[in-house]
Write a protein that holds these residues in place. Structure first.
Motif, PDB file in Angstrom:
ATOM      1  N   PRO A 205     -96.920  93.662 -30.065  1.00  0.00           N
ATOM      2  CA  PRO A 205     -97.949  94.542 -29.398  1.00  0.00           C
ATOM      3  C   PRO A 205     -99.434  93.756 -29.466  1.00  0.00           C
ATOM      4  N   VAL A 206    -100.243  94.466 -27.908  1.00  0.00           N
ATOM      5  CA  VAL A 206    -101.347  93.879 -27.652  1.00  0.00           C
ATOM      6  C   VAL A 206    -102.360  95.386 -27.498  1.00  0.00           C
ATOM      7  N   ALA A 207    -104.041  94.553 -28.103  1.00  0.00           N
ATOM      8  CA  ALA A 207    -105.177  95.529 -27.956  1.00  0.00           C
ATOM      9  C   ALA A 207    -105.085  96.009 -27.152  1.00  0.00           C
ATOM     10  N   ASP A 208    -105.358  95.432 -24.775  1.00  0.00           N
ATOM     11  CA  ASP A 208    -105.181  97.163 -24.450  1.00  0.00           C
ATOM     12  C   ASP A 208    -103.988  96.542 -23.411  1.00  0.00           C
ATOM     13  N   GLN A 209    -103.035  97.147 -23.319  1.00  0.00           N
ATOM     14  CA  GLN A 209    -101.414  97.743 -22.477  1.00  0.00           C
ATOM     15  C   GLN A 209    -101.886  96.966 -20.827  1.00  0.00           C
ATOM     16  N   THR A 210    -103.140  98.085 -20.423  1.00  0.00           N
ATOM     17  CA  THR A 210    -103.243  97.308 -19.110  1.00  0.00           C
ATOM     18  C   THR A 210    -103.449  95.473 -19.369  1.00  0.00           C
ATOM     19  N   LYS A 211    -104.202  95.412 -19.425  1.00  0.00           N
ATOM     20  CA  LYS A 211    -104.616  93.856 -20.081  1.00  0.00           C
ATOM     21  C   LYS A 211    -103.401  92.979 -20.403  1.00  0.00           C
ATOM     22  N   VAL A 212    -102.866  93.645 -20.632  1.00  0.00           N
ATOM     23  CA  VAL A 212    -100.459  93.202 -21.133  1.00  0.00           C
ATOM     24  C   VAL A 212    -100.798  91.032 -20.561  1.00  0.00           C
ATOM     25  N   ASN A 213    -100.636  91.401 -19.701  1.00  0.00           N
ATOM     26  CA  ASN A 213    -100.391  90.752 -18.357  1.00  0.00           C
ATOM     27  C   ASN A 213    -101.210  89.179 -18.852  1.00  0.00           C
ATOM     28  N   ASP A 214    -102.602  89.864 -18.710  1.00  0.00           N
ATOM     29  CA  ASP A 214    -104.344  88.730 -18.481  1.00  0.00           C
ATOM     30  C   ASP A 214    -103.588  86.906 -18.982  1.00  0.00           C
ATOM     31  N   PRO A 215    -102.872  87.641 -20.693  1.00  0.00           N
ATOM     32  CA  PRO A 215    -102.871  85.990 -21.101  1.00  0.00           C
ATOM     33  C   PRO A 215    -101.732  84.752 -20.498  1.00  0.00           C
ATOM     34  N   LEU A 216    -100.767  86.009 -19.624  1.00  0.00           N
ATOM     35  CA  LEU A 216     -99.678  84.935 -19.078  1.00  0.00           C
ATOM     36  C   LEU A 216     -99.941  84.154 -17.987  1.00  0.00           C
ATOM     37  N   TYR A 217    -100.750  84.912 -16.740  1.00  0.00           N
ATOM     38  CA  TYR A 217    -101.837  84.367 -15.926  1.00  0.00           C
ATOM     39  C   TYR A 217    -102.850  83.799 -15.630  1.00  0.00           C
ATOM     40  N   ASP A 218    -103.146  83.497 -17.654  1.00  0.00           N
ATOM     41  CA  ASP A 218    -104.582  82.935 -17.661  1.00  0.00           C
ATOM     42  C   ASP A 218    -104.044  81.603 -18.287  1.00  0.00           C
ATOM     43  N   SER A 219    -102.497  81.621 -18.907  1.00  0.00           N
ATOM     44  CA  SER A 219    -101.788  80.636 -19.693  1.00  0.00           C
ATOM     45  C   SER A 219    -101.959  79.304 -18.822  1.00  0.00           C
ATOM     46  N   PRO A 220    -101.287  78.084 -19.521  1.00  0.00           N
ATOM     47  CA  PRO A 220    -101.101  76.929 -18.799  1.00  0.00           C
ATOM     48  C   PRO A 220     -99.149  76.814 -17.915  1.00  0.00           C
ATOM     49  N   ALA A 221     -98.821  78.059 -18.263  1.00  0.00           N
ATOM     50  CA  ALA A 221     -97.124  78.037 -18.293  1.00  0.00           C
ATOM     51  C   ALA A 221     -97.457  78.749 -16.796  1.00  0.00           C
ATOM     52  N   GLU A 222     -95.939  76.905 -16.434  1.00  0.00           N
ATOM     53  CA  GLU A 222     -95.838  77.432 -14.767  1.00  0.00           C
ATOM     54  C   GLU A 222     -94.890  79.083 -14.599  1.00  0.00           C
ATOM     55  N   TRP A 223     -94.261  79.729 -15.580  1.00  0.00           N
ATOM     56  CA  TRP A 223     -93.540  80.625 -15.222  1.00  0.00           C
ATOM     57  C   TRP A 223     -93.532  81.794 -16.213  1.00  0.00           C
ATOM     58  N   ILE A 224     -93.798  83.107 -15.794  1.00  0.00           N
ATOM     59  CA  ILE A 224     -94.118  83.942 -16.647  1.00  0.00           C
ATOM     60  C   ILE A 224     -92.798  85.076 -16.362  1.00  0.00           C
ATOM     61  N   SER A 225     -92.843  86.045 -17.441  1.00  0.00           N
ATOM     62  CA  SER A 225     -92.160  86.971 -17.473  1.00  0.00           C
ATOM     63  C   SER A 225     -93.284  88.459 -17.979  1.00  0.00           C
ATOM     64  N   PRO A 226     -93.455  89.273 -16.822  1.00  0.00           N
ATOM     65  CA  PRO A 226     -95.047  90.493 -17.477  1.00  0.00           C
ATOM     66  C   PRO A 226     -94.503  91.575 -18.082  1.00  0.00           C
TER      67      PRO A 226
END
Length: 395
Positions: free
Chosen positions: A176-197
């Motif tokens: 789980p995350v602290a704020d579900q509305t911001k669950v994808n922020d760490p993915l977009y801010d990461s050094p990963a090339e692809w993400i699964s939101p």
């Protein structure tokens, strides 16, 4: 290797030794998938199983748990395995394992790396959800973000240092995350090339039929090119998935993959009481739609196309303006819809999402000054797709 038995009654692990047959089997399977035109996402670590599955399948079943190895390692929760800072011994073993996996698959072109599946994101669940998971309390799970960034960096460095061709690394929804509305922020801010939101709705509960579908299922946001998005129903619609979702995801510039509950019980499940919603047949439309979108992707100059919701009144279009347009009409109630097409003459082809029939519709000429109106030629109701390709004039 032993000595001694682990929690499953088999010999304990020696964490400093590798079974080369395992890594050869892993390689053979990725090669076999490549021979069939398939990419493989190799998941390097597991998150959900460690902190959210029921005992004794979670931490007590892990090789790094004290009762399961002869190497003096004894993690007690996901905090000791995927939340920084880690004990030096644990992190050293993880790094050695990562390098072994990379070395085994280094030259295969049909390969993606995935850090972990639904590792913890610094949040907590309520007691009701904990009970649903088979747990009688709400433990602290910590935030795996820093550790996931370390894994991504370790993979990239090893590939670079060894002179290997780099492979895309992915980071997927945390829970789980602290704020579900911001669950994808760490993915977009990461050094990963692809993400699964994951689902961004704070009140959404996957699988609850009384709640509206998650936005990533009902109306995916258009891809902006910042990250490659592999839209996995596991993270926003587990147990769901239909043909229309596949086409919506594709025409918004993403890559749909299906958590196929219909395969869990097999083609002929032994449990005859299983619900129809998770039967093999219930997922067949989504499976076929994924194949249909692949066939269109192979025909088009896909790399030159962008999701352009502004070009069609339906809001769903992939376009290389002046060359190609792929437009989804999701709502059968929209008898006619419009597309803003650059000046030229285009061949028109229709595809019925439900019955999967195609129909040629001649050529369409436009001066590009105003939207062009279209109507699907099918008698049967249902979502439809329009494919426009510019006719090259010779001489």
């Amino acid at each position: 290797t032993g000595p001694g038995e682990a929690s499953d009654g088999r010999p304990k692990f020696d964490l400093d030794r590798f079974d080369d047959e395992y890594f050869q089997r892993l390689r053979d399977r990725v090669v076999a998938a490549g021979d069939r035109g398939m990419y493989v996402a190799v998941m390097l670590f597991e998150g959900w199983g460690i902190h959210l599955s029921s005992a004794p399948l979670h931490i007590e079943g892990h090789p790094f748990h004290a009762m399961n190895n002869v190497s003096g390692v004894g993690i007690g929760s996901i905090l000791d395995y995927q939340v920084m800072p880690l004990e030096a011994r644990v992190q050293e073993l993880q790094q050695t394992y990562l390098q072994k996996v990379i070395d085994a698959l280094r030259d295969l072109p049909n390969l993606l790396w995935e850090v972990a599946n639904e590792s913890s994101g610094g949040g907590r669940v309520d007691l009701e959800f904990a009970a649903y998971l088979g747990q009688d309390s709400v433990p602290e799970w910590g935030d795996s973000t820093e550790w996931q960034h370390w894994v991504i960096g370790t993979v990239k460095r090893h590939e670079a240092e060894m002179g290997y061709e780099p492979h895309p690394v992915g980071m997927t929804m945390q829970f789980p995350v602290a704020d579900q509305t911001k669950v994808n922020d760490p993915l977009y801010d990461s050094p990963a090339e692809w993400i699964s939101p994951g689902f961004e709705e704070p009140d959404y509960f996957p699988g609850n039929p009384e709640l509206p579908a998650s936005g990533w299922f009902a109306d995916p946001p258009p891809g902006d090119g910042w990250k490659v998005v592999i839209a996995d129903t596991d993270h926003f619609a587990p147990g769901g998935g239909d043909a229309l979702w596949v086409w919506k995801t594709f025409t918004r510039g993403h890559h749909p993959i299906l958590m196929d509950f219909g395969l869990i019980g097999g083609l002929h499940p032994s449990d005859a009481t299983a619900g129809a919603s998770t039967s093999f047949e219930s997922f067949e439309p989504a499976r076929r739609a994924m194949g249909d979108t692949v066939r269109f992707a192979e025909r088009m100059d896909l790399i030159s196309m962008e999701p352009r919701r502004d070009l069609s009144s339906t809001g769903y279009a992939l376009a290389n303006p002046g060359r190609e347009y792929l437009v989804l009409r999701p709502d059968p109630a929209d008898d006619r819809f419009t597309v803003m097409v650059d000046a030229g003459t285009y061949s028109a082809e229709w595809f019925h999402v439900g019955d999967r029939h195609s129909a040629e519709d001649g050529e369409v000429a436009t001066d590009g000054s105003h939207p062009t109106s279209f109507k699907p030629p099918f008698a049967a109701p249902g979502p439809a797709v329009l494919y426009l390709k510019k006719v090259d004039v010779v001489g």
